[in-house]
Scaffold this active site. Sequence first.
Site, PDB file in Angstrom:
ATOM      1  N   HIS A  41      60.774  62.761  73.699  1.00 17.20           N
ATOM      2  CA  HIS A  41      62.052  63.184  74.278  1.00 17.20           C
ATOM      3  C   HIS A  41      63.194  63.159  73.263  1.00 17.20           C
ATOM      4  CE1 HIS A  41      62.980  58.885  74.861  1.00 17.20           C
ATOM      5  NE2 HIS A  41      64.229  59.242  75.061  1.00 17.20           N
ATOM      6  N   HIS A 100      59.301  58.677  67.993  1.00 21.20           N
ATOM      7  CA  HIS A 100      60.703  59.068  67.805  1.00 21.20           C
ATOM      8  C   HIS A 100      61.162  58.957  66.333  1.00 21.20           C
ATOM      9  CE1 HIS A 100      60.527  58.903  72.047  1.00 21.20           C
ATOM     10  NE2 HIS A 100      60.903  57.666  72.225  1.00 21.20           N
ATOM     11  N   ASP A 135      55.648  52.101  70.342  1.00 23.64           N
ATOM     12  CA  ASP A 135      56.512  52.657  71.381  1.00 23.64           C
ATOM     13  C   ASP A 135      57.555  53.616  70.793  1.00 23.64           C
ATOM     14  OD1 ASP A 135      57.660  52.869  73.999  1.00 23.64           O
ATOM     15  OD2 ASP A 135      59.215  51.443  73.423  1.00 23.64           O
TER      16      ASP A 135
HETATM   17  C1  BG6 Z   1      61.250  55.502  75.207  1.00 21.09           C
HETATM   18  C2  BG6 Z   1      60.703  54.125  74.956  1.00 21.09           C
HETATM   19  O1  BG6 Z   1      60.466  56.466  74.581  1.00 21.09           O
HETATM   20  O2  BG6 Z   1      62.569  55.584  74.716  1.00 21.09           O
HETATM   21  C3  BG6 Z   1      61.591  53.064  75.547  1.00 21.09           C
HETATM   22  O3  BG6 Z   1      59.415  54.015  75.549  1.00 21.09           O
HETATM   23  C4  BG6 Z   1      63.025  53.252  75.118  1.00 21.09           C
HETATM   24  O4  BG6 Z   1      61.130  51.759  75.190  1.00 21.09           O
HETATM   25  C5  BG6 Z   1      63.463  54.688  75.351  1.00 21.09           C
HETATM   26  O5  BG6 Z   1      63.828  52.367  75.862  1.00 21.09           O
HETATM   27  C6  BG6 Z   1      64.847  54.936  74.802  1.00 21.09           C
HETATM   28  O6  BG6 Z   1      65.244  56.241  75.061  1.00 21.09           O
HETATM   29  P1  BG6 Z   1      66.757  56.675  74.907  1.00 21.09           P
HETATM   30  O7  BG6 Z   1      66.751  58.135  75.123  1.00 21.09           O
HETATM   31  O8  BG6 Z   1      67.521  55.894  75.932  1.00 21.09           O
HETATM   32  O9  BG6 Z   1      67.170  56.265  73.529  1.00 21.09           O
END
Ligand code: BG6
Length: 520
Positions: free
Chosen positions: A212, A274, A269
């Site tokens: 994402h 990411h 994770d």
């Molecule tokens: C997710 C992780 O992919 O991203 C989580 O599994 C994390 O652990 C989250 O909290 C954070 O997403 P964002 O968009 O709030 O930075």
Amino acid sequence: MADSPAGTTGAGADEWVNPLREPRDRRLPRIAGPSSLVIFGVTGDLARKKLMPAVYDLANRGLLPPSFALVGFARRDWDHEDFAAIVRDAAKEHSRTPFRKDVWDRLSEGFRFVQGSFDDDDAFDKLAATLKQLDVERGTGGNHAFYFSIPPGAFPTVLQQLKRSGLAEQNDDSWRRVVIEKPFGHDLESAKQLNAIVNDVFPEHSVFRIDHYLGKETVQNILALRFANQLFDPIWNSHYVDHVQITMAEDIGLGGRAGYYDGIGAARDVIQNHLIQLMALVAMEEPTSFHPSELQSEKIKVLSAARLAEPLDETTARGQYGAGWQGSEQVVGLLEEDGFAKDSTTETYAAITVEVDSRRWAGVPFYLRTGKRLGRRVTEIALVFKRAPHLPFDDTMTEELGQNALVIRVQPDEGVTLRFGSKVPGSSMEVRDVNMDFSYGTAFTVASPEAYERLILDVLLGEPSLFPVNAEVELSWRILDPALDRWAQGGRPEEYESGTWGPKSADEMLARTGRTWRRP
Ligand code: BG6
């Protein structure tokens, strides 16, 4: 029409038509074609907080067609109305755009719920019948996207069910796509096995692996910043850049997430997906166009050239949060959180050093770190520049001058900061760091869509640019695996106090090279 964006022809990514080259008014929004979205794991947190609200936001922005359907699949004893009520609550609580009854009424006519477990053949036959009926009633055209918001252990069963019930079958007139949430495997070997299982049922061009972060505006802006400007490219290399720090810090803990997180940890994770994706976007060469295959091939090239710096005991660090204060709230350590084993060795903080063996980056370390219960929530990419080779000032005048930096503020307070030295007003030639800021909030009047809005829309449009292909996923594991193996032999992670910036070993990791972490 086969797997392709609405309004184009072709059988997949290879024949994908670049929207930037299509002869159409580019200011017109891209609207999904007739389709249904089936969510497995519809009772989970992700569905409630992100997926259902994103579907509503898309509808509210007019980006879903009248012939759209949302189908929930779960064990709960719900009927269509119960499901609709759940989606409505989720949309009201978590959507970005205001709740509008007329939009809701139109959208919810296309909601269906199918009850069943993943090993229940009848339930999948019922799902197939429901989708067929939606094709007739709503005109969804046989185009179905299956969203796996479920534990990875369930992937093979659901994939086999989709195959058995004929739901994965592609033909020339309609498309079938599968959307897969991370974690995509837990190491290189398991990722390869999973890719084989997925590709046995869905061809690669129908597989959309979600990361994402790639759906975030600020992340897509890395490409604009680098490739739409003349200003930055000349200094975007080892001649000028001393090192790069990529940080994703969170202040939240893991209460309520033991089921997913225990045994997974911060590196799997967040770093494997990411942060390595962010690194690829920062480090890759310019693609010849934004055609997905060209973008992917540049990312693959740079990931192939990346590896962990050694020795791993000095170039990586990991930690686990202990009790402490998060702002004014007293919080417990990981081992006291519900559901975590009392002797859990799961790391909640991880940092690695990556080197990229290329002409552009040789000798420039990329430091990647992530952690829970840190000082504050912030994600940023900082290119820290070398010092000027000579400073024609008295030493005392530059005591407060640091290194120049270009900081991409991914979130919150989205924007870009350039840090450089400036004369302090007064009669002496004292130089101190100042910031020049670009902020989305002030530069643009439109609010950025949520990452999941963009990504769900892209799935329905068959636009694969923002989804890592299996080679990227496997290369990311190849980079990370040596650290995971080393840590697996190395006992407990170091404890750090909640609300601080992580374990001492992470500071030492940088101190060894004469550097320090930024305190964003
Ligand atoms: C997710 C992780 O992919 O991203 C989580 O599994 C994390 O652990 C989250 O909290 C954070 O997403 P964002 O968009 O709030 O930075």
